[in-house]
Design an enzyme around this catalytic site. Structure first.
Site, PDB file in Angstrom:
ATOM      1  N   TYR A  20       3.383   7.227   2.935  1.00  0.00           N
ATOM      2  CA  TYR A  20       3.467   6.694   4.139  1.00  0.00           C
ATOM      3  C   TYR A  20       3.507   7.785   5.043  1.00  0.00           C
ATOM      4  CZ  TYR A  20       5.575   2.745   1.588  1.00  0.00           C
ATOM      5  OH  TYR A  20       5.829   1.663   0.821  1.00  0.00           O
ATOM      6  N   GLY A  76       5.560 -10.372   9.045  1.00  0.00           N
ATOM      7  CA  GLY A  76       5.886 -10.950  10.035  1.00  0.00           C
ATOM      8  C   GLY A  76       5.311 -12.261  10.482  1.00  0.00           C
ATOM      9  N   PHE A  77       4.350 -12.643   9.626  1.00  0.00           N
ATOM     10  CA  PHE A  77       3.574 -13.869   9.887  1.00  0.00           C
ATOM     11  C   PHE A  77       4.607 -15.048   9.920  1.00  0.00           C
ATOM     12  CE2 PHE A  77       0.830 -17.570   9.253  1.00  0.00           C
ATOM     13  CZ  PHE A  77      -0.177 -17.470   9.971  1.00  0.00           C
ATOM     14  N   PRO A 112       8.966  -9.311   2.735  1.00  0.00           N
ATOM     15  CA  PRO A 112       9.478 -10.684   2.372  1.00  0.00           C
ATOM     16  C   PRO A 112       9.302 -11.309   3.497  1.00  0.00           C
ATOM     17  CG  PRO A 112      11.102  -9.129   3.206  1.00  0.00           C
ATOM     18  CD  PRO A 112       9.861  -8.244   2.919  1.00  0.00           C
ATOM     19  N   HIS A 155       4.086   3.960  -7.756  1.00  0.00           N
ATOM     20  CA  HIS A 155       3.612   3.129  -6.600  1.00  0.00           C
ATOM     21  C   HIS A 155       2.359   2.203  -7.017  1.00  0.00           C
ATOM     22  CE1 HIS A 155       3.182   3.345  -1.842  1.00  0.00           C
ATOM     23  NE2 HIS A 155       3.528   1.994  -2.274  1.00  0.00           N
ATOM     24  N   GLY A 184       6.360 -16.670  12.680  1.00  0.00           N
ATOM     25  CA  GLY A 184       5.923 -17.143  13.842  1.00  0.00           C
ATOM     26  C   GLY A 184       5.121 -16.155  14.558  1.00  0.00           C
TER      27      GLY A 184
END
Length: 326
Positions: free
Chosen positions: A55, A207-208, A203, A123, A211
C-alpha cells in the site's frame, strides 16, 4: 467495544480498521487527517489495524509506524507481504519465497517501528510455489520472533487445509460482504472447523453498499472507477442491492453501513470485519454497527432479498484477480 478472538490467541476489537485507503487507491491522501482518524479509532476502542507493504508502496506502513510512535494505546497490527509492485504501477507480480518473506518482513518491522508483527499475512498466494514451502519459511520467522502469527489472504479451502497442516493459520482475510459471499461455500466452514479466524475486507462493498458511487463519479486516483461492478450498467443493476440495504437499515433504525457490518458480525463470532476509512464521520458511523442486533428473521429477510438481486460484474479487473481463490 465487543472483543473477539482470531485463531487461538489474537484477541482484538470486534471491528478493525482497514488503512489501505489512507495511502492510495481511493483518491488523494492526507497524512495529517489520516493520523487524526487513527488516533480517533483508538479512542473509540478499535485496536486492530490492517496494512500491507504494497500500500503506497510502503507509505501505509510508514504512516502506521508514525501513529504507533505517537500513541500509548495497546494496538494489534496486521500487515502483509507477497505482492510486488514497482512505485507508481498497479501491475503486480507475486513472490512467496522464504528469502523474499525475510526481506519483506524486516522492511515492515523497520517501517512499523515494532519488534514483532502481530499477524503476518501472505497477501496473495503464488500458485507456482507449494503453499507448504511458503508456510515453512514463515514458520522460521515465527521461530525467530519476528512475527507472532501467520495469516493467508484470498485462499481456497484446499490451500488453507494444506497450509494449516504445516503451521497453524490464525486468520484468513478475504473480501466478504452482502455482495461478495463466495467464502460462505467452503472457506468459512473450513475456518470454523479448524478454529481459524476470518477477517472480511471491503465489508461495505468499497462503499457501494452504503448508497455511494452509484452515479459513477469518483475522485482522481480512485481505482473503483475501473472495477467491473462500478461500471455504468453493472452499477445500475447493483443499485438494487444498495436499495435493499438502505430499506432494511431504515427499518432497523440504523445507517446502511451499520446494517452491512452488523450482518457480517452476525455470521460468526470468529469474524472481525475491517472497514476502511480516512474520514471521522464514516469511522464513527462504522463503530456504531457494534450496537446493532439482527434477529434470525432479519437475517432471513436479507437473504431472501439478496437472492432476488444477483450481483453484476466481477470483483476486480483481470490484473486484480491475480492470486484470488488460490
Amino acid at each position: 467495544m465487543e472483543r473477539r478472538t482470531l485463531g487461538t490467541d489474537l484477541t482484538v476489537s470486534a471491528l478493525g480498521l482497514g488503512c489501505m485507503g489512507m495511502s492510495e487507491f481511493y483518491g488523494p491522501r492526507d497524512d495529517d487527517r489520516s493520523l487524526r482518524v487513527l488516533h480517533e479509532a483508538a479512542e473509540l476502542g478499535l485496536d486492530f489495524f490492517d496494512t500491507a507493504d504494497m500500500y503506497g508502496p510502503h507509505h501505509n506502513e510508514d504512516l502506521i509506524g508514525r501513529f504507533l510512535n505517537e500513541t500509548s494505546a495497546p494496538m494489534k497490527v496486521a500487515t502483509k507481504f507477497g505482492i510486488v509492485r514497482a512505485p507508481g504501477e498497479y501491475r503486480r507480480s507475486l513472490d512467496n519465497g522464504a528469502d523474499y518473506a525475510q526481506q519483506a518482513c524486516e522492511g515492515s518491522l523497520r517501517r512499523l517501528g515494532v519488534e514483532r508483527i502481530d499477524l503476518y499475512y501472505v497477501h496473495r498466494v503464488d500458485q507456482d510455489r507449494p503453499i507448504e514451502e511458503t508456510m515453512e519459511g514463515l514458520g522460521r520467522l515465527v521461530g525467530e520472533g519476528k512475527i507472532a502469527r501467520i495469516g493467508l489472504c484470498e485462499v481456497n479451502a484446499e490451500t488453507l487445509r494444506r497450509a494449516h497442516a504445516v503451521h497453524p493459520v490464525t486468520a484468513v482475510q478475504t473480501e466478504y460482504s452482502l455482495w461478495s459471499r463466495g467464502p460462505e461455500d467452503e472457506v468459512l466452514p473450513t475456518c470454523r472447523e479448524l478454529g481459524i479466524g476470518f477477517v472480511p475486507y471491503s465489508p461495505l462493498g468499497r462503499g457501494f453498499l452504503t448508497g455511494r458511487f452509484q452515479d459513477g463519479k469518483f475522485e482522481d486516483g480512485d481505482f473503483r472507477a475501473f472495477l467491473p461492478r462500478f461500471q455504468n450498467g453493472a452499477a445500475q443493476a447493483n443499485g438494487r442491492i444498495a436499495d435493499l440495504v438502505a430499506r432494511t437499515a431504515k427499518r432497523k433504525g440504523c445507517t446502511p453501513a451499520q446494517l452491512a457490518l452488523a450482518w457480517l458480525l452476525a455470521q460468526g463470532d470468529n469474524i472481525v470485519p475491517i472497514p476502511g476509512t480516512k474520514q471521522s464521520k464514516y469511522l464513527r458511523d462504522n463503530v456504531g454497527a457494534a450496537k446493532i442486533t439482527l434477529s434470525d428473521t432479519d437475517l432471513a429477510d436479507i437473504d431472501a432479498g439478496l437472492s432476488e438481486r444477483p450481483v453484476s460484474g466481477a470483483r476486480y479487473t483481470a490484473e486484480g484477480m491475480k492470486g484470488v481463490d488460490a
